[in-house]
Enzyme design. Structure first.
Site, PDB file in Angstrom:
ATOM      1  N   TRP A 101       0.831  -1.212   0.000  1.00 60.88           N
ATOM      2  CA  TRP A 101       0.000   0.000   0.000  1.00 60.88           C
ATOM      3  C   TRP A 101       0.856   1.249   0.000  1.00 60.88           C
ATOM      4  O   TRP A 101       0.537   2.235  -0.674  1.00 60.88           O
ATOM      5  CB  TRP A 101      -0.979  -0.018   1.169  1.00 60.88           C
ATOM      6  CG  TRP A 101      -1.980  -1.124   1.052  1.00 60.88           C
ATOM      7  CD1 TRP A 101      -2.168  -2.158   1.927  1.00 60.88           C
ATOM      8  CD2 TRP A 101      -2.936  -1.336  -0.004  1.00 60.88           C
ATOM      9  NE1 TRP A 101      -3.175  -2.984   1.477  1.00 60.88           N
ATOM     10  CE2 TRP A 101      -3.659  -2.512   0.299  1.00 60.88           C
ATOM     11  CE3 TRP A 101      -3.242  -0.640  -1.176  1.00 60.88           C
ATOM     12  CZ2 TRP A 101      -4.674  -3.011  -0.519  1.00 60.88           C
ATOM     13  CZ3 TRP A 101      -4.258  -1.137  -2.004  1.00 60.88           C
ATOM     14  CH2 TRP A 101      -4.956  -2.300  -1.673  1.00 60.88           C
ATOM     15  N   ASP A 171      -1.593   6.684   6.126  1.00 62.83           N
ATOM     16  CA  ASP A 171      -2.689   5.787   5.759  1.00 62.83           C
ATOM     17  C   ASP A 171      -2.949   4.910   6.987  1.00 62.83           C
ATOM     18  O   ASP A 171      -2.092   4.117   7.386  1.00 62.83           O
ATOM     19  CB  ASP A 171      -2.238   4.934   4.560  1.00 62.83           C
ATOM     20  CG  ASP A 171      -3.258   3.870   4.158  1.00 62.83           C
ATOM     21  OD1 ASP A 171      -4.281   3.712   4.846  1.00 62.83           O
ATOM     22  OD2 ASP A 171      -3.013   3.199   3.128  1.00 62.83           O
ATOM     23  N   LYS A 195     -12.078  -1.688   6.255  1.00 64.98           N
ATOM     24  CA  LYS A 195     -11.216  -2.591   7.001  1.00 64.98           C
ATOM     25  C   LYS A 195     -11.721  -2.721   8.434  1.00 64.98           C
ATOM     26  O   LYS A 195     -12.001  -3.810   8.902  1.00 64.98           O
ATOM     27  CB  LYS A 195      -9.764  -2.095   6.994  1.00 64.98           C
ATOM     28  CG  LYS A 195      -9.190  -1.901   5.596  1.00 64.98           C
ATOM     29  CD  LYS A 195      -9.010  -3.208   4.857  1.00 64.98           C
ATOM     30  CE  LYS A 195      -8.896  -3.058   3.352  1.00 64.98           C
ATOM     31  NZ  LYS A 195      -7.721  -2.373   2.861  1.00 64.98           N
TER      32      LYS A 195
HETATM   33  C1  PLP Z   1      -7.174  -1.846   1.703  1.00 65.62           C
HETATM   34  C2  PLP Z   1      -6.175  -0.801   1.874  1.00 65.62           C
HETATM   35  C3  PLP Z   1      -6.047   0.265   0.965  1.00 65.62           C
HETATM   36  C4  PLP Z   1      -6.858   0.375  -0.295  1.00 65.62           C
HETATM   37  O1  PLP Z   1      -8.171   0.639  -0.028  1.00 65.62           O
HETATM   38  P1  PLP Z   1      -9.270   0.766  -1.178  1.00 65.62           P
HETATM   39  O2  PLP Z   1     -10.406   1.347  -0.418  1.00 65.62           O
HETATM   40  O3  PLP Z   1      -9.528  -0.592  -1.717  1.00 65.62           O
HETATM   41  O4  PLP Z   1      -8.758   1.704  -2.199  1.00 65.62           O
HETATM   42  C5  PLP Z   1      -5.105   1.230   1.229  1.00 65.62           C
HETATM   43  N1  PLP Z   1      -4.314   1.160   2.300  1.00 65.62           N
HETATM   44  C6  PLP Z   1      -4.409   0.153   3.204  1.00 65.62           C
HETATM   45  C7  PLP Z   1      -3.505   0.135   4.385  1.00 65.62           C
HETATM   46  C8  PLP Z   1      -5.342  -0.856   3.010  1.00 65.62           C
HETATM   47  O5  PLP Z   1      -5.424  -1.864   3.897  1.00 65.62           O
END
Ligand code: PLP
Length: 360
Positions: A101, A171, A195
């Site tokens: 990511w 993030d 998540k």
């Molecule tokens: C799943 C995830 C993403 C991507 O998320 P989307 O909503 O599918 O774009 C980005 N960063 C992390 C840490 C993730 O677990």
């Protein structure tokens, strides 16, 4: 009705109380004769839903008044672009590469400017968090970027990097609301909600006021300026109303659980149960350096692909589902998000013990 224990990394398990409330309110939300997914986002009823959601979120996280809370679409992935579009004034940013990511975010930023990889744990397949105490931060960097919890590899920052005075951007998708967060340490952080918070289709971005300006990179679409949504309370265009409503229910559930401090304790207890077993097992092994282990995503392997596959299949037959690991790590991964009850982890560990006995 028979519910399973869902260990998926995302979309993921939701609190049963929240699902029940949504079910109860489905046909007739609070006497208005319609469901939330049918009502206008300009209606008074929805206005109250989004205001309450933001208020509860701010209270839960302790967001200071000089930070905006934005409910946006495009998931975590669109933030990879929206961040440089809005913050990369010098067209330089530093990225700490702790997995897929962070790497994707870095690649996206490289479309807009110079994206430096100032630290990485790629050399050992991202099984640890690199030392971030003395980073080669670029003088011109507009920000330093981290992925706080690495969903795929199961590592988590326990200490924030020393950014040498530069803005920190994070993030926090996969450990969002799993523990307290010191908002003022960040210029911006964002979490895709699927998540650890709600259904898929929304990201919550928390950004400091002074970074929300009209001064963005040339060519930035109107909807991609943080200012556009900040000025309109996340209602510049039609938002994901249903997702905002469900997230609001989750915020209320989290408050009833005692808030983020209490969730953190519960999450530590759940993770300890699984990690302690992994450390004692002769069949299963955790893949991450001990001090960097995530409380949310726990990858583990047997070292034998066929045995891994047998385990995943038998676990599913026993109501323990979505335990297959990401293809880049192999083996298994158990995601222990807020909504996973302690009993679910107990059932998993008991099943692992039984499986180990039967297969050694
Ligand atoms: C799943 C995830 C993403 C991507 O998320 P989307 O909503 O599918 O774009 C980005 N960063 C992390 C840490 C993730 O677990």
């Amino acid at each position: 009705m028979s519910r399973v224990y869902n260990f998926s990394a995302g979309p993921a398990i939701m609190p049963e109380e929240v699902l029940r409330t949504a079910q109860k309110e489905m046909m007739d939300y609070h006497g208005c004769g319609q469901s939330v997914m049918e009502m206008s986002h300009r209606s008074g009823v929805f206005d109250e839903i989004i205001r309450e959601a933001e208020k509860d979120f701010r209270e839960l996280v302790g967001v200071p008044d000089n930070y905006k809370v934005l409910f946006l679409q495009g998931g975590g992935t669109l933030q990879f672009a929206q961040i440089p579009m809005n913050l990369m004034k010098n067209r330089v940013a530093d990225y700490i590469i702790t997995g897929n990511w962070a790497n994707k975010a870095c690649q996206e930023a490289a479309i807009y400017g110079k994206a430096n990889k100032i630290a990485s744990s790629e050399d050992r397949n991202y099984t640890y968090i690199p030392d971030c105490s003395d980073l080669p931060v670029d003088e011109d960097a507009d920000y330093v970027y981290i992925c706080h919890n690495n969903t795929i590899y199961g590592t988590q920052f326990k200490k924030l990097p020393d950014t040498k005075g530069k803005l920190l951007v994070a993030d926090v998708s996969s450990d969002f609301l799993s523990e307290p967060i010191d908002v003022e340490k960040y210029g911006l952080f964002f979490g895709g909600v699927q998540k650890n918070v709600g259904p898929a289709g929304m990201v919550i971005t928390v950004v400091r006021d002074d970074l929300v300006t009209g001064d963005v990179l040339p060519g930035t679409p109107t909807l991609m300026k943080y200012k556009t949504q900040a000025d309109k309370g996340s209602l510049y265009n039609t938002p994901n109303c249903w997702c905002i409503y469900i997230c609001g229910l989750v915020f209320r559930w989290l408050k009833a659980q005692g808030g983020l401090e209490a969730m953190h304790k519960k999450n530590e207890k759940k993770a300890a149960l699984l990690y302690d077993y992994l450390d004692s097992s002769r069949l299963f092994k955790g893949t991450v350096r001990r001090e960097d282990r995530s409380l949310m995503n726990v990858p583990f392997v047997t070292g034998d692909k066929d045995m891994d596959a047998k385990f995943v299949a038998e676990a599913a037959e026993n109501g323990l589902v979505n335990l297959k690991g990401h293809r880049t790590v192999g083996g298994m991964r158990a995601s222990l998000y807020n909504a996973m009850p302690y009993a679910g982890v107990e059932k998993l560990v008991t099943f692992m013990e039984d499986f180990e006995k039967a297969n050694s």
